[in-house]
Design a protein around this motif. Structure first.
Motif, PDB file in Angstrom:
ATOM      1  N   LEU A   1      47.568  33.036  46.121  1.00 60.96           N
ATOM      2  CA  LEU A   1      47.988  33.782  44.945  1.00 60.96           C
ATOM      3  C   LEU A   1      46.998  34.918  44.671  1.00 60.96           C
ATOM      4  N   PRO A   2      47.436  35.931  43.920  1.00 61.88           N
ATOM      5  CA  PRO A   2      46.452  36.909  43.430  1.00 61.88           C
ATOM      6  C   PRO A   2      45.467  36.225  42.486  1.00 61.88           C
ATOM      7  N   ALA A   3      44.255  36.750  42.400  1.00 61.29           N
ATOM      8  CA  ALA A   3      43.279  36.219  41.454  1.00 61.29           C
ATOM      9  C   ALA A   3      43.861  36.243  40.045  1.00 61.29           C
ATOM     10  N   ALA A   4      43.522  35.240  39.261  1.00 62.02           N
ATOM     11  CA  ALA A   4      44.140  35.065  37.948  1.00 62.02           C
ATOM     12  C   ALA A   4      43.437  35.875  36.866  1.00 62.02           C
ATOM     13  N   PHE A   5      44.183  36.121  35.788  1.00 65.84           N
ATOM     14  CA  PHE A   5      43.673  36.737  34.572  1.00 65.84           C
ATOM     15  C   PHE A   5      43.747  35.692  33.468  1.00 65.84           C
ATOM     16  N   ASP A   6      42.613  35.380  32.856  1.00 62.24           N
ATOM     17  CA  ASP A   6      42.555  34.399  31.769  1.00 62.24           C
ATOM     18  C   ASP A   6      42.397  35.154  30.458  1.00 62.24           C
ATOM     19  N   LYS A  51      47.681  45.737  29.400  1.00 61.81           N
ATOM     20  CA  LYS A  51      47.643  47.061  30.019  1.00 61.81           C
ATOM     21  C   LYS A  51      46.386  47.253  30.865  1.00 61.81           C
ATOM     22  N   VAL A  52      46.101  46.241  31.689  1.00 63.54           N
ATOM     23  CA  VAL A  52      44.976  46.307  32.616  1.00 63.54           C
ATOM     24  C   VAL A  52      45.475  45.990  34.020  1.00 63.54           C
ATOM     25  N   GLN A  53      44.690  46.343  35.010  1.00 63.96           N
ATOM     26  CA  GLN A  53      45.021  46.057  36.401  1.00 63.96           C
ATOM     27  C   GLN A  53      43.876  45.309  37.059  1.00 63.96           C
ATOM     28  N   ASP A  54      44.219  44.553  38.108  1.00 65.16           N
ATOM     29  CA  ASP A  54      43.182  43.950  38.938  1.00 65.16           C
ATOM     30  C   ASP A  54      42.785  44.990  39.973  1.00 65.16           C
ATOM     31  N   LYS A  55      41.742  45.717  39.676  1.00 69.23           N
ATOM     32  CA  LYS A  55      41.353  46.848  40.518  1.00 69.23           C
ATOM     33  C   LYS A  55      40.936  46.422  41.918  1.00 69.23           C
ATOM     34  N   LYS A  56      40.431  45.187  42.053  1.00 67.15           N
ATOM     35  CA  LYS A  56      39.960  44.734  43.360  1.00 67.15           C
ATOM     36  C   LYS A  56      41.079  44.155  44.220  1.00 67.15           C
ATOM     37  N   GLY A  57      42.156  43.714  43.595  1.00 68.20           N
ATOM     38  CA  GLY A  57      43.252  43.121  44.355  1.00 68.20           C
ATOM     39  C   GLY A  57      42.858  41.847  45.084  1.00 68.20           C
ATOM     40  N   GLU A  58      41.965  41.074  44.496  1.00 70.17           N
ATOM     41  CA  GLU A  58      41.484  39.852  45.154  1.00 70.17           C
ATOM     42  C   GLU A  58      42.560  38.771  45.180  1.00 70.17           C
ATOM     43  N   ARG A  59      42.394  37.839  46.134  1.00 69.42           N
ATOM     44  CA  ARG A  59      43.349  36.733  46.269  1.00 69.42           C
ATOM     45  C   ARG A  59      42.595  35.415  46.400  1.00 69.42           C
ATOM     46  N   ILE A  60      43.280  34.346  46.012  1.00 68.17           N
ATOM     47  CA  ILE A  60      42.706  33.007  46.094  1.00 68.17           C
ATOM     48  C   ILE A  60      43.637  32.101  46.894  1.00 68.17           C
ATOM     49  N   VAL A  61      43.058  31.056  47.454  1.00 71.50           N
ATOM     50  CA  VAL A  61      43.833  30.045  48.176  1.00 71.50           C
ATOM     51  C   VAL A  61      43.562  28.695  47.521  1.00 71.50           C
ATOM     52  N   LEU A  62      44.637  28.007  47.143  1.00 72.25           N
ATOM     53  CA  LEU A  62      44.531  26.687  46.516  1.00 72.25           C
ATOM     54  C   LEU A  62      45.059  25.632  47.476  1.00 72.25           C
ATOM     55  N   ARG A  63      44.317  24.538  47.597  1.00 77.14           N
ATOM     56  CA  ARG A  63      44.705  23.456  48.497  1.00 77.14           C
ATOM     57  C   ARG A  63      44.795  22.149  47.732  1.00 77.14           C
ATOM     58  N   SER A  66      39.528  28.631  46.799  1.00 75.74           N
ATOM     59  CA  SER A  66      38.631  29.454  47.610  1.00 75.74           C
ATOM     60  C   SER A  66      39.100  30.885  47.546  1.00 75.74           C
ATOM     61  N   TRP A  67      38.165  31.811  47.777  1.00 75.60           N
ATOM     62  CA  TRP A  67      38.483  33.244  47.705  1.00 75.60           C
ATOM     63  C   TRP A  67      38.656  33.814  49.104  1.00 75.60           C
ATOM     64  N   LYS A  68      39.680  34.643  49.275  1.00 79.21           N
ATOM     65  CA  LYS A  68      39.925  35.256  50.589  1.00 79.21           C
ATOM     66  C   LYS A  68      38.996  36.455  50.778  1.00 79.21           C
TER      67      LYS A  68
END
Length: 371
Positions: free
Chosen positions: A11-16, A325-337, A369-371
């Motif tokens: 998934l894309p990194a989450a926003f809390d 009205k914000v963006q994830d500028k880094k476009g990071e992704r995570i992997v959940l197992r 984990s982070w990709k």
């Protein structure tokens, strides 16, 4: 996708959209756990002691958090207080501060400086509407008789922690009717009635759901101080309504993740005369939600085929970022197992005094984990 048979999800990194990171040693302990939970952007609550009521305080607080964890984007807020003026709001907007958080006086941790009468702040809300800032509402009416909450929409019913949220909903409706262009968030919705109210109002009103309210009911916090929060978890029907809302098309992007993760030193949760209100979920934020959805599928209150990638990505980031009205500028992704993670019994760090017990300590969960 068939949620019950998925072993790995990317998934894309989450926003809390709702976190408590505290300050000083507690901030040093808990702030690094934001990324542990799969999150790279957070909206930070201002209820420190003393509360964050000036732009200078807010920017200094953000700098302290960034020094602890530079790989997280911290969106900042001011504490709604009588010292806030329209001029402060304009200054805050120019400084990049995103919103203002309202606490009714005395309803939860560090809220003694909170709101007594919302109409007093109408000039502030008008300026926030003009500046396109967000008003975050802790949506409860105080039950403590020492706090004389006053609002023209409140009736004379007796208030307890079980009906404090429903009793607040007329205030939400009144604020939205008075300031229809003001972006308003009803934080940590805990009842089906709150969900329905948010969904019934215009596009400038949204709500956040916590990770723990998706799992808890009254019986859980009545016997375990580590499950006690404000607003308290309600009935099984309310819990299941929250779960169903995540994957329901009727959500329409108006309900998204705001964990309200609230760390307390463990002696504040056990061993003192009163139990501190707050559940600590930050290191496992995304995993807890997946666990709750899986449990909902098993109870047949959520259909496995409704837990789609689109709904998960929406709840964990797309809808919240869109509202703020914000963006994830880094476009990071995570992997959940699945079943590859375990909740720690206690969070501690050498050289720091605070020790914090996480929600569902010792239990199995998803790894991140982070990709």
């Amino acid at each position: 996708m068939d949620f019950l048979n998925v072993e790995e999800i990317e998934l894309p990194a989450a926003f809390d959209a709702h976190v408590h990171l505290r300050d000083s040693e507690m901030a040093q302990l808990v702030t690094p756990t934001v990324r542990m939970g799969g999150v790279n952007q957070v909206y930070v609550m201002p209820n420190l002691v003393p509360p964050i009521t000036t732009v200078e305080q807010c920017l200094a607080y953000r700098a302290r958090l960034e020094a602890i964890e530079p790989n997280v984007e911290f969106l900042m807020s001011l504490y709604l207080h009588e010292s806030i003026t329209p001029e402060v709001i304009r200054e805050a907007k120019k400084a990049g501060i995103v919103g203002v958080k309202s606490y009714p006086a005395g309803v939860t941790t560090n809220s003694s400086s909170g709101v007594i009468n919302y109409e007093t702040f109408y000039p502030i809300f008008a300026e926030m509407e003009k500046q396109d800032m967000v008003l975050n509402l802790h949506g409860e009416v105080p039950s403590n008789p020492s706090h004389a909450y006053s609002d023209s929409t409140k009736d004379s019913q007796a208030i307890t922690i079980l009906n404090a949220e429903p009793a607040f909903l007329p205030t939400l409706k009144s604020l939205h009717a008075t300031f229809p262009k003001l972006r308003i968030i009803l934080e940590h919705c805990s009842t089906a009635l709150a969900l329905n109210t948010v969904l019934s109002l215009g596009p400038t009103v949204s709500g956040t759901l916590t990770a723990h309210h998706l799992s808890l009911t009254i019986d859980d916090w009545a016997g375990d101080p580590y499950c006690f929060c404000k607003p308290v978890a309600k009935t099984p029907e309310d819990r299941d309504a929250l779960l169903a809302a995540i994957v329901s098309p009727s959500n329409n992007g108006k309900l998204f993740l705001g964990t309200d993760s609230a760390p307390h030193a463990r002696e504040k949760k056990r061993g003192e005369d009163k139990v501190a209100a707050g559940v600590f979920t930050q290191p496992y934020a995304v995993a807890y939600v997946l666990d709750a959805l899986e449990a909902g599928v098993e109870r047949r209150v959520v259909r496995a085929q409704d837990v789609t990638r689109e709904r998960l990505e929406g709840f964990f980031g797309v809808w919240g970022r869109s509202f703020y009205k914000v963006q994830d500028k880094k476009g990071e992704r995570i992997v959940l197992r699945r079943k590859q993670g375990k909740v720690a019994d206690i969070l501690r760090k050498e050289g720091l005094a605070p020790e914090v017990v996480p929600f569902r300590r010792g239990e199995e969960t998803w790894s991140v984990s982070w990709k």
